[in-house]
Design an enzyme around this catalytic site. Structure first.
Site, PDB file in Angstrom:
ATOM      1  N   SER A  68      39.815  37.833  39.820  1.00  0.00           N
ATOM      2  CA  SER A  68      40.319  37.023  41.264  1.00  0.00           C
ATOM      3  C   SER A  68      40.840  37.933  42.220  1.00  0.00           C
ATOM      4  O   SER A  68      40.873  37.968  43.205  1.00  0.00           O
ATOM      5  CB  SER A  68      41.408  35.470  40.626  1.00  0.00           C
ATOM      6  OG  SER A  68      41.716  35.296  41.379  1.00  0.00           O
ATOM      7  N   GLU A  96      54.358  40.951  34.147  1.00  0.00           N
ATOM      8  CA  GLU A  96      53.760  41.887  33.816  1.00  0.00           C
ATOM      9  C   GLU A  96      52.191  41.697  34.087  1.00  0.00           C
ATOM     10  O   GLU A  96      50.875  42.352  34.241  1.00  0.00           O
ATOM     11  CB  GLU A  96      53.710  42.298  32.124  1.00  0.00           C
ATOM     12  CG  GLU A  96      52.877  43.159  31.583  1.00  0.00           C
ATOM     13  CD  GLU A  96      53.439  43.981  30.840  1.00  0.00           C
ATOM     14  OE1 GLU A  96      52.888  44.776  29.543  1.00  0.00           O
ATOM     15  OE2 GLU A  96      54.812  43.709  30.063  1.00  0.00           O
TER      16      GLU A  96
END
Length: 298
Positions: A68, A96
């Site tokens: 993505s 993260e």
């Protein structure tokens, strides 16, 4: 580093999180100007937080996020703070997984919001951000609650009010941490649900029960009976056309049950190569998952 005040409560950390992180996919346009504009920071200047409450990162989910990001970039900025010991570097407070995926996508910089959080505030925000997104597995969630209480002196009442979780939920989650390490690994891996794990907390040998639960696909109620020492119900007598299952068949049932996360029974007819496989599901969601697996869906 000075010890942070223990009775400060979670108000400031929670307020900062709510101002910085959008927990919904989209916000009204009128809300956008209230947030400090994002900065683009080189990935090489950003470092992971060693106290990050989330320890498990699914390779499949990380791969999907990487794909993505390759196509659309990092849509939601990371939250970072100036690194406490390395000048010019930043430490991740929240995001993260996005940072890891951005590295895999070979981006050179990512959008980020810089906040001057203390160590305590950074840890609080990291836990709250993950809980709000339901990104933590049950063991990580329980460990996060425990750390907030043990490290920073928060009470269950304070956590309940700040996080919007009932005190019974907090207590039940933290009870998981009393289980053996191997059982907690099963929960982290998704082989045991939090409810199933809680049912065996008071058992004399929770590890043995956990292994049985996985191999046989036991329900929470069946696990509770084992934990209380209640004898297992005898299996109904088989018709004469069926023979006692051999060890290979029992082992195969266990493997299939563990793979599907549902109880699987294999029956061979005497004197015939054929037989039947029975898969038991408890909810419509499990049925949907089974159909997706059998149909080759994800």
């Amino acid at each position: 580093m000075a010890t942070p005040p223990k009775n400060r409560g979670l108000g400031r950390g929670l307020s900062a999180l709510m101002a910085d992180v959008q927990t919904e996919p989209a916000k009204a346009a009128s809300e956008q100007p209230t947030r400090k504009p994002d900065m683009m920071i080189p990935i090489g200047q950003i470092m992971a937080n060693p106290t990050q409450p989330r320890r498990t990162f699914s390779p499949d989910a990380l791969g999907e996020l990487t794909a993505s990001i390759k196509e659309k970039g990092v849509i939601q900025p990371l939250i970072v703070r100036p690194h406490p010991t390395q000048e010019g570097a930043y430490e991740i407070v929240a995001g993260e997984r996005r940072w890891r995926a951005a590295q895999a996508a070979r981006l050179h910089e990512v959008p980020a919001i810089i906040r001057s959080y203390t160590e305590q505030e950074s840890y609080e925000v990291a836990i709250i951000e993950n809980i709000q997104r339901a990104d933590l597995n049950p063991v990580e969630e329980a460990a996060g609650y425990r750390d907030l209480m043990d490290k920073f002196g928060h009470t269950q009442e304070q956590l309940s009010e700040a996080l919007g979780k009932s005190r019974s939920h907090l207590a039940n989650m933290m009870r998981l941490l009393n289980l053996p390490a191997e059982v907690l690994d099963y929960v982290r891996e998704g082989r045991l649900s939090a409810g199933a794990a809680r049912a065996m907390i008071t058992a004399d040998d929770p590890l043995s029960i956990a292994r049985q639960a996985i191999s046989k696909g036991l329900s929470v109620r069946e696990i509770e009976k084992l934990a209380k020492g209640a004898p297992e119900k005898k299996a109904p007598s088989r018709p004469a056309t069926y023979r006692t299952k051999d060890a290979d068949t029992v082992a195969l049932e266990g493997d299939l049950s563990a793979t599907l996360g549902m109880k699987v029974s294999i029956d061979h007819k005497t004197g015939d190569e054929g037989g039947s496989i029975t898969i038991s599901y408890k909810t419509l969601e499990e049925l949907d998952d089974l159909c997706a697996k059998l149909g080759g869906g994800s």
